[in-house]
Design a protein around this motif. Structure first.
Motif, PDB file in Angstrom:
ATOM      1  N   ALA B 287     107.279 -14.272  46.855  1.00  6.96           N
ATOM      2  CA  ALA B 287     107.181 -13.124  47.757  1.00  6.96           C
ATOM      3  C   ALA B 287     108.284 -12.110  47.512  1.00  6.96           C
ATOM      4  O   ALA B 287     108.157 -10.956  47.897  1.00  6.96           O
ATOM      5  CB  ALA B 287     107.223 -13.620  49.199  1.00  6.96           C
ATOM      6  N   PHE B 288     109.370 -12.527  46.889  1.00  7.26           N
ATOM      7  CA  PHE B 288     110.495 -11.631  46.672  1.00  7.26           C
ATOM      8  C   PHE B 288     110.412 -10.918  45.334  1.00  7.26           C
ATOM      9  O   PHE B 288     111.169  -9.993  45.055  1.00  7.26           O
ATOM     10  CB  PHE B 288     111.799 -12.446  46.758  1.00  7.26           C
ATOM     11  N   SER B 289     109.450 -11.314  44.503  1.00  9.79           N
ATOM     12  CA  SER B 289     109.463 -10.857  43.104  1.00  9.79           C
ATOM     13  C   SER B 289     109.446  -9.343  42.976  1.00  9.79           C
ATOM     14  O   SER B 289     110.068  -8.781  42.087  1.00  9.79           O
ATOM     15  CB  SER B 289     108.282 -11.459  42.343  1.00  9.79           C
ATOM     16  N   ALA B 290     108.757  -8.665  43.896  1.00  9.71           N
ATOM     17  CA  ALA B 290     108.658  -7.210  43.768  1.00  9.71           C
ATOM     18  C   ALA B 290     110.010  -6.531  43.889  1.00  9.71           C
ATOM     19  O   ALA B 290     110.221  -5.448  43.369  1.00  9.71           O
ATOM     20  CB  ALA B 290     107.696  -6.676  44.823  1.00  9.71           C
ATOM     21  N   ARG B 291     110.952  -7.154  44.564  1.00 10.50           N
ATOM     22  CA  ARG B 291     112.243  -6.519  44.798  1.00 10.50           C
ATOM     23  C   ARG B 291     113.349  -7.166  43.967  1.00 10.50           C
ATOM     24  O   ARG B 291     114.505  -6.784  44.058  1.00 10.50           O
ATOM     25  CB  ARG B 291     112.632  -6.646  46.271  1.00 10.50           C
ATOM     26  N   CYS B 292     112.941  -8.181  43.173  1.00  8.00           N
ATOM     27  CA  CYS B 292     113.969  -9.001  42.524  1.00  8.00           C
ATOM     28  C   CYS B 292     114.443  -8.345  41.247  1.00  8.00           C
ATOM     29  O   CYS B 292     113.637  -7.891  40.434  1.00  8.00           O
ATOM     30  CB  CYS B 292     113.383 -10.382  42.232  1.00  8.00           C
ATOM     31  N   CYS B 299     107.037 -14.731  37.669  1.00  9.59           N
ATOM     32  CA  CYS B 299     107.405 -14.767  39.094  1.00  9.59           C
ATOM     33  C   CYS B 299     106.302 -14.218  39.983  1.00  9.59           C
ATOM     34  O   CYS B 299     106.099 -14.693  41.089  1.00  9.59           O
ATOM     35  CB  CYS B 299     108.689 -13.959  39.311  1.00  9.59           C
ATOM     36  N   GLY B 300     105.597 -13.195  39.465  1.00  2.00           N
ATOM     37  CA  GLY B 300     104.570 -12.603  40.301  1.00  2.00           C
ATOM     38  C   GLY B 300     103.332 -13.477  40.424  1.00  2.00           C
ATOM     39  O   GLY B 300     102.531 -13.323  41.340  1.00  2.00           O
ATOM     40  N   ALA B 301     103.188 -14.429  39.511  1.00  2.00           N
ATOM     41  CA  ALA B 301     101.947 -15.192  39.496  1.00  2.00           C
ATOM     42  C   ALA B 301     102.091 -16.592  40.081  1.00  2.00           C
ATOM     43  O   ALA B 301     101.173 -17.110  40.710  1.00  2.00           O
ATOM     44  CB  ALA B 301     101.440 -15.294  38.063  1.00  2.00           C
ATOM     45  N   THR B 302     103.246 -17.203  39.849  1.00  2.00           N
ATOM     46  CA  THR B 302     103.413 -18.581  40.292  1.00  2.00           C
ATOM     47  C   THR B 302     104.371 -18.665  41.465  1.00  2.00           C
ATOM     48  O   THR B 302     105.442 -18.079  41.447  1.00  2.00           O
ATOM     49  CB  THR B 302     104.020 -19.436  39.161  1.00  2.00           C
ATOM     50  N   ARG B 303     103.965 -19.418  42.472  1.00  2.00           N
ATOM     51  CA  ARG B 303     104.866 -19.594  43.598  1.00  2.00           C
ATOM     52  C   ARG B 303     105.938 -20.590  43.219  1.00  2.00           C
ATOM     53  O   ARG B 303     105.639 -21.689  42.799  1.00  2.00           O
ATOM     54  CB  ARG B 303     104.083 -20.110  44.799  1.00  2.00           C
ATOM     55  N   PRO B 304     107.219 -20.200  43.376  1.00  2.00           N
ATOM     56  CA  PRO B 304     108.286 -21.132  42.992  1.00  2.00           C
ATOM     57  C   PRO B 304     108.414 -22.274  44.006  1.00  2.00           C
ATOM     58  O   PRO B 304     108.252 -22.069  45.207  1.00  2.00           O
ATOM     59  CB  PRO B 304     109.543 -20.259  43.009  1.00  2.00           C
ATOM     60  N   VAL B 305     108.720 -23.475  43.516  1.00  2.33           N
ATOM     61  CA  VAL B 305     108.999 -24.582  44.425  1.00  2.33           C
ATOM     62  C   VAL B 305     110.503 -24.752  44.538  1.00  2.33           C
ATOM     63  O   VAL B 305     111.265 -24.210  43.744  1.00  2.33           O
ATOM     64  CB  VAL B 305     108.371 -25.903  43.924  1.00  2.33           C
ATOM     65  N   ALA B 316     114.536 -21.805  45.889  1.00  2.00           N
ATOM     66  CA  ALA B 316     113.185 -21.699  45.340  1.00  2.00           C
ATOM     67  C   ALA B 316     113.121 -20.513  44.397  1.00  2.00           C
ATOM     68  O   ALA B 316     112.819 -19.394  44.790  1.00  2.00           O
ATOM     69  CB  ALA B 316     112.189 -21.527  46.481  1.00  2.00           C
ATOM     70  N   CYS B 317     113.435 -20.766  43.145  1.00  2.68           N
ATOM     71  CA  CYS B 317     113.362 -19.685  42.182  1.00  2.68           C
ATOM     72  C   CYS B 317     112.960 -20.253  40.834  1.00  2.68           C
ATOM     73  O   CYS B 317     113.528 -21.251  40.380  1.00  2.68           O
ATOM     74  CB  CYS B 317     114.722 -18.988  42.076  1.00  2.68           C
ATOM     75  N   LEU B 318     111.993 -19.613  40.195  1.00  2.00           N
ATOM     76  CA  LEU B 318     111.500 -20.097  38.910  1.00  2.00           C
ATOM     77  C   LEU B 318     112.597 -20.141  37.871  1.00  2.00           C
ATOM     78  O   LEU B 318     112.664 -21.021  37.035  1.00  2.00           O
ATOM     79  CB  LEU B 318     110.375 -19.182  38.399  1.00  2.00           C
ATOM     80  N   LEU B 319     113.503 -19.197  37.959  1.00  2.00           N
ATOM     81  CA  LEU B 319     114.531 -19.065  36.933  1.00  2.00           C
ATOM     82  C   LEU B 319     115.535 -20.214  36.967  1.00  2.00           C
ATOM     83  O   LEU B 319     116.221 -20.456  36.005  1.00  2.00           O
ATOM     84  CB  LEU B 319     115.257 -17.734  37.111  1.00  2.00           C
ATOM     85  N   LEU B 320     115.630 -20.891  38.118  1.00  2.00           N
ATOM     86  CA  LEU B 320     116.571 -21.990  38.208  1.00  2.00           C
ATOM     87  C   LEU B 320     116.167 -23.126  37.291  1.00  2.00           C
ATOM     88  O   LEU B 320     116.985 -23.789  36.684  1.00  2.00           O
ATOM     89  CB  LEU B 320     116.633 -22.510  39.645  1.00  2.00           C
ATOM     90  N   ASP B 321     114.853 -23.333  37.231  1.00  2.00           N
ATOM     91  CA  ASP B 321     114.355 -24.412  36.395  1.00  2.00           C
ATOM     92  C   ASP B 321     114.758 -24.254  34.940  1.00  2.00           C
ATOM     93  O   ASP B 321     115.149 -25.182  34.276  1.00  2.00           O
ATOM     94  CB  ASP B 321     112.812 -24.444  36.465  1.00  2.00           C
ATOM     95  N   GLU B 322     114.644 -23.047  34.504  1.00  2.00           N
ATOM     96  CA  GLU B 322     114.885 -22.835  33.077  1.00  2.00           C
ATOM     97  C   GLU B 322     116.357 -22.726  32.757  1.00  2.00           C
ATOM     98  O   GLU B 322     116.713 -22.426  31.638  1.00  2.00           O
ATOM     99  CB  GLU B 322     114.164 -21.566  32.629  1.00  2.00           C
TER     100      GLU B 322
END
Lengths: 322, 325, 275
Positions: B287-292, B299-305, B316-322
């Motif tokens: 939900a934050f991707s537009a302002r991130c 980020c816009g397509a997958t909801r981060p866990v 909850a951020c996709l970038l943390l995983d990587e």
């Protein structure tokens, strides 16, 4: 507190003056005056006779002098003379006022009391069947002309069922005294009071319901819920106490309306009060009497407003009596 | 330390004519005995709704608790029948609100309002309850408590009204106090006093505090742990020092920047560009991707866990995983 | 406009009310052609019950009740509508000026409306009609005279709320004359509650008119439903339908107007509904 009352009573004076002025104005623009009426009734309305009458009643004086005379008379509670009854207006009104109050006070108390209760009940389950029944009922009763309501009640309870008398304040034939008389009057009071009360219950129910719905959205209701207060307590202890305030104000303002209704109800039930007096005076175009009643009823409304304000002051601790 | 309150997968929905508003979606956190947990987010993030859900005072209709458990004293509050929940409200879990002027009943004395909390939940007689009310007012440091008891809310100042609210909330010795923006409506000087008071009482009475606020300064001063919410979801959680020192989520970083800003001539005030998405137009991804500022296409397509980075530390951020920050 | 009708249609009770009002209006207009009986004519045996030779029976003097109902409709409706209209115009005129300018004018208006609201309005109406002899004109004027204060207060309140808004200040900055600001800028925004109140006032006016006619203050040249009830009083014991039928008509008309009016309220203030 006393000073508050005195201050409000003093505010009465300009209002009374305005009402008196209005009365005087209406008297002047009425076609024909007292002299014409008396002369007409006496049967020999020669111009000299009429002129002589005019001089006697001071009707040939300039307007401003008449005005002052009129005000002077008012201060001494002289409201003029009723040609129809051949009695001073003041004594006629004093004679009938108690009967009207006897009718109005219980009606108002029942109307407000029942209206408040129904309003709270209806607001608790907004949209539920109780709410619908109460709201629809209120609408139907409100749309009913109060005099027709009285007549229909007479048809049902007096004519068809024979439970209650159809008119009058007491049964003259019986010659009751003491307790029997009181009971007899009470017996006659039932239908007129039900008629009046029913009509105004509708108004107060709607008002209380609307007021409750507004109060329900206020913050302190959430606090009360968070404290664990059950819904019933929320409705009666918290919401109703606050929702009552605008209803009390309105009750005071509505008193004039109630007095108007009493004209119709008293006529229907032959109740010997001020309202009936209005009806009787209409037949004879007894202007003095009519205007006298207008004056007195306005005073009554002002006093009722004062009482309502005092009640409001008691109920709302935010009002400070200095 | 065992958790006294455990919120698991809480979702609160408001069906409206234009669609379903997911005010709270899959939020979980625990509160341990004696700790202060801050729930942080901007307005519309769902933090107040979480509080209302715990107390089960969500306006219903139209709101419903769509999913989740709230464990408290061995029971699931979500499933509790209403009459039992009422026994919990105000006595085991208490709540204070933002605007004490509007939150107190104007036609009841403050004594009566405190007494009501006592008579509802204890066996005290009215006289005893009144005495206890005076004691409580002393506890919250309201001067001349015996006189105040007979006064009305409008006779008191804002700070004192908030103390009365606190006294009312503490009347029955709750295990958990929920404070919904308790200082937002108060002067800065009074704010500090009220926060200090809450801290003192917390230690004295051994209760836990759930502090709802949007003010990070307040969080820094009084909270032990913090949960950051955005658009109805939890986006970061951890001990206050850690989160403040090294925020994991871009939103939290943005919040830190804004609140750290000291201000000087010529310096533009930092802000997080954009606005919270409308509840009816929630994106399918983050939900934050537009302002991130560091968002990537995914980020816009997958909801981060929630990615766990330690005990009770997650974001909850996709970038943390990587491992990319 | 279309949006307004769409919102209005959602309230089925209001639509029903509107339909009934339309029906009554049609009866008022077209009725006399389909049933050309003079309500003052003695056409049959008095005290005939309904569903007999005469659809609604005859009254104490042998006059056709159905004719009375049909002829009474336009009287009540017209008096109600015209009185409400006049009261609204006066109320809007005075209220807008008082609300916009404030100060002395506002004080004067408030005192006057307070005064009017103190005097029992029905009794004042009775007095006015009694003084000036009852005709449809005096009745209408009397009802308007006691009704305008509440409209004036409402309009005044709206104008006070609106006069500090930006669009008003902008208009002033543009050099727009006061009367234009009042009429063209503020009034359209203040109109919504006024329309609703005026509509509901029609219902009250009908009730007041029926009360006046019942007391014998109706126009002697026109039959009105209130008059019919008054006349039927003596026959209450034996022929209660003479009282019931006209009264029922009043009840139906007033309910219909109220429902239609409240529908107006909901359609014009959609936000209040969504609570």
């Amino acid at each position: 507190m006393l000073r508050f009352i005195l201050r409000r009573l003093l505010q009465l004076v300009p209002v009374l003056l305005a009402i008196a002025t209005l009365n005087f104005f209406l008297l002047q623009i009425a076609p024909g005056d007292a002299a014409d009426i008396i002369a007409g009734q006496s049967g020999h309305a020669t111009p000299e006779f009429v002129a002589a009458l005019r001089a006697e009643f001071g009707l040939d004086q300039p307007m401003w002098k008449q005005y002052l005379l009129y005000l002077g008379k008012l201060v001494t509670l002289d409201l003029g003379y009723s040609f129809q009854y051949q009695l001073p207006v003041t004594s006629l009104i004093a004679d009938r006022l108690p009967a009207t109050l006897l009718l109005m006070v219980p009606s108002l108390l029942i109307a407000v009391g029942l209206g408040v209760v129904l309003g709270v009940i209806a607001s608790r389950r907004r949209g539920g069947w109780v709410d619908s029944v109460v709201s629809i009922g209120a609408l139907v009763v409100y749309a009913t002309p109060v005099f027709w309501l009285g007549l229909m009640l007479i048809v049902l309870f007096s004519i068809q069922l024979g439970w209650l008398p159809s008119g009058g304040i007491a049964d003259v034939r019986e010659g009751n005294t003491g307790l029997a008389h009181v009971l007899d009057v009470a017996h006659h009071l039932v239908l007129p009071v039900i008629t009046m009360a029913l009509f105004y219950v509708a108004i107060y129910t709607r008002l209380m319901r609307a007021s409750m719905l507004e109060v329900y959205s206020l913050d302190f209701i959430t606090t009360a819920r968070a404290k664990g207060v059950p819904e019933g307590g929320i409705a009666w202890r918290h919401a109703a106490r606050n929702a009552l305030l605008p209803v009390v104000t309105l009750a005071g303002l509505q008193f004039g309306h109630l007095l108007g209704g009493s004209v119709l109800v008293e006529t229907v039930f032959g109740w010997p009060g001020l309202g009936r007096l209005v009806f009787d005076s209409l037949l004879q175009r007894d202007l003095n009497l009519l205007l006298g009643i207008l004056f007195v009823s306005s005073v009554v409304v002002v006093i009722a407003n004062l009482l309502a304000d005092l009640t409001y002051g008691v109920l709302d601790p935010r009002i400070v009596h200095k | 330390m065992s958790a006294i309150l455990s919120v698991q997968g809480l979702s609160v929905h408001f069906p409206t004519r234009q669609g379903v508003v997911r005010a709270v979606e899959d939020v979980s956190f625990d509160i341990d005995a004696g700790e202060t947990l801050a729930l942080v987010g901007e307005s519309g993030s769902g933090k107040s709704t979480v509080a209302a859900a715990i107390m089960r005072i969500i306006p219903s209709p139209p709101g419903i608790i769509a999913a989740g458990r709230i464990e408290f004293e061995g029971r699931d509050l979500v499933k509790l029948p209403e009459n039992e929940m009422r026994r919990v409200r105000g006595s085991r879990i208490a709540m204070i609100f933002q605007d004490p002027m509007m939150a107190l009943n104007p036609v009841h004395t403050i004594g009566a309002q405190i007494v009501e909390a006592l008579t509802l939940h204890t066996n005290l007689t009215r006289r005893q309850a009144l005495g206890r009310a005076v004691e409580l007012l002393e506890l919250v440091r309201v001067p001349a408590p015996a006189t105040r008891v007979g006064q009305y809310p409008h006779n008191l100042s804002g700070g004192m009204r908030q103390r009365v609210m606190i006294a009312m909330a503490l009347a029955c010795d709750p295990r958990l106090l929920i404070a919904d923006e308790p200082t937002t409506a108060l002067d800065v000087t009074i704010q500090a006093q009220v926060l200090e008071l809450i801290g003192e009482l917390k230690a004295k009475l051994g209760m836990a505090v759930l502090l709802i606020t949007h003010d990070l300064g307040v969080v820094g001063e009084t909270a032990d742990r913090v949960v950051v919410m955005y658009a109805g979801r939890k986006v970061e959680e951890g001990r206050v020092e850690e989160v403040f020192r090294a925020p994991l989520h871009p939103y939290t970083r943005g919040l830190m920047r804004v609140s750290d800003f000291e201000g000087g001539t010529g310096q533009a005030m930092p802000e997080i560009p954009g606005t919270v998405p409308s509840p009816f137009e929630m994106p399918s991804g983050c939900a934050f991707s537009a302002r991130c500022e560091v968002a990537v296409e995914a980020c816009g397509a997958t909801r981060p866990v929630l990615v766990v980075r330690g005990p009770a530390r997650s974001a909850a951020c996709l970038l943390l995983d990587e491992g990319r920050r | 406009m279309k949006q307004f009708w769409r919102r209005y249609r959602k309230n089925r009770a209001a639509v029903g009310g509107l339909v009934v009002v339309a029906l009554i209006t049609m009866i008022a207009i077209a009725g006399p052609y389909f049933h050309p009986v003079d309500p003052f004519d003695m056409v049959g045996r008095p005290y005939s019950p309904p569903f007999g030779e005469f659809p609604l029976g005859t009254d104490v003097s042998g006059r056709d009740i159905l004719a009375g109902i049909i002829r009474g409709a336009p009287v009540s409706l017209l008096i109600g509508v015209v009185a409400s209209l006049v009261a609204t115009i006066i109320g809007v005129a005075l209220g807008s000026v008082a609300g916009y300018y404030g100060g002395f004018i506002d004080d004067a208006l408030m005192r006057t409306t307070e005064f009017f609201l103190t005097i029992p309005s029905f009794i004042l109406a009775v007095v006015i009609v009694a003084i000036f002899a009852p005709t449809v004109y005096t009745i209408t004027a009397a009802i308007a005279a006691v009704s305008w204060p509440s409209v004036a207060r409402l309009v005044r309140g709206e104008f006070i709320a609106q006069r500090e808004r930006e669009y008003v200040q902008a208009s002033r900055a543009l050099g727009m004359p006061d009367w234009e600001i009042i009429l063209v800028q503020i009034l359209p925004n203040a109109l919504a509650p006024v329309i609703v109140v005026s509509t509901l006032m029609v219902a009250t006016a009908i009730l007041t008119e029926s009360g006046l006619s019942f007391l014998g203050l109706g126009d002697p040249n026109h039959v009105s439903w209130g008059y019919m009830i008054g006349v039927a009083r003596t026959a209450l014991r034996v022929a209660w339908w003479m009282t019931a039928i006209p009264g029922l008509m009043i009840v139906v008309a007033v309910i219909a107007i109220n429902l239609a009016g409240e529908g107006l309220n909901d359609a014009l203030n959609p936000k209040l509904r969504e609570r």
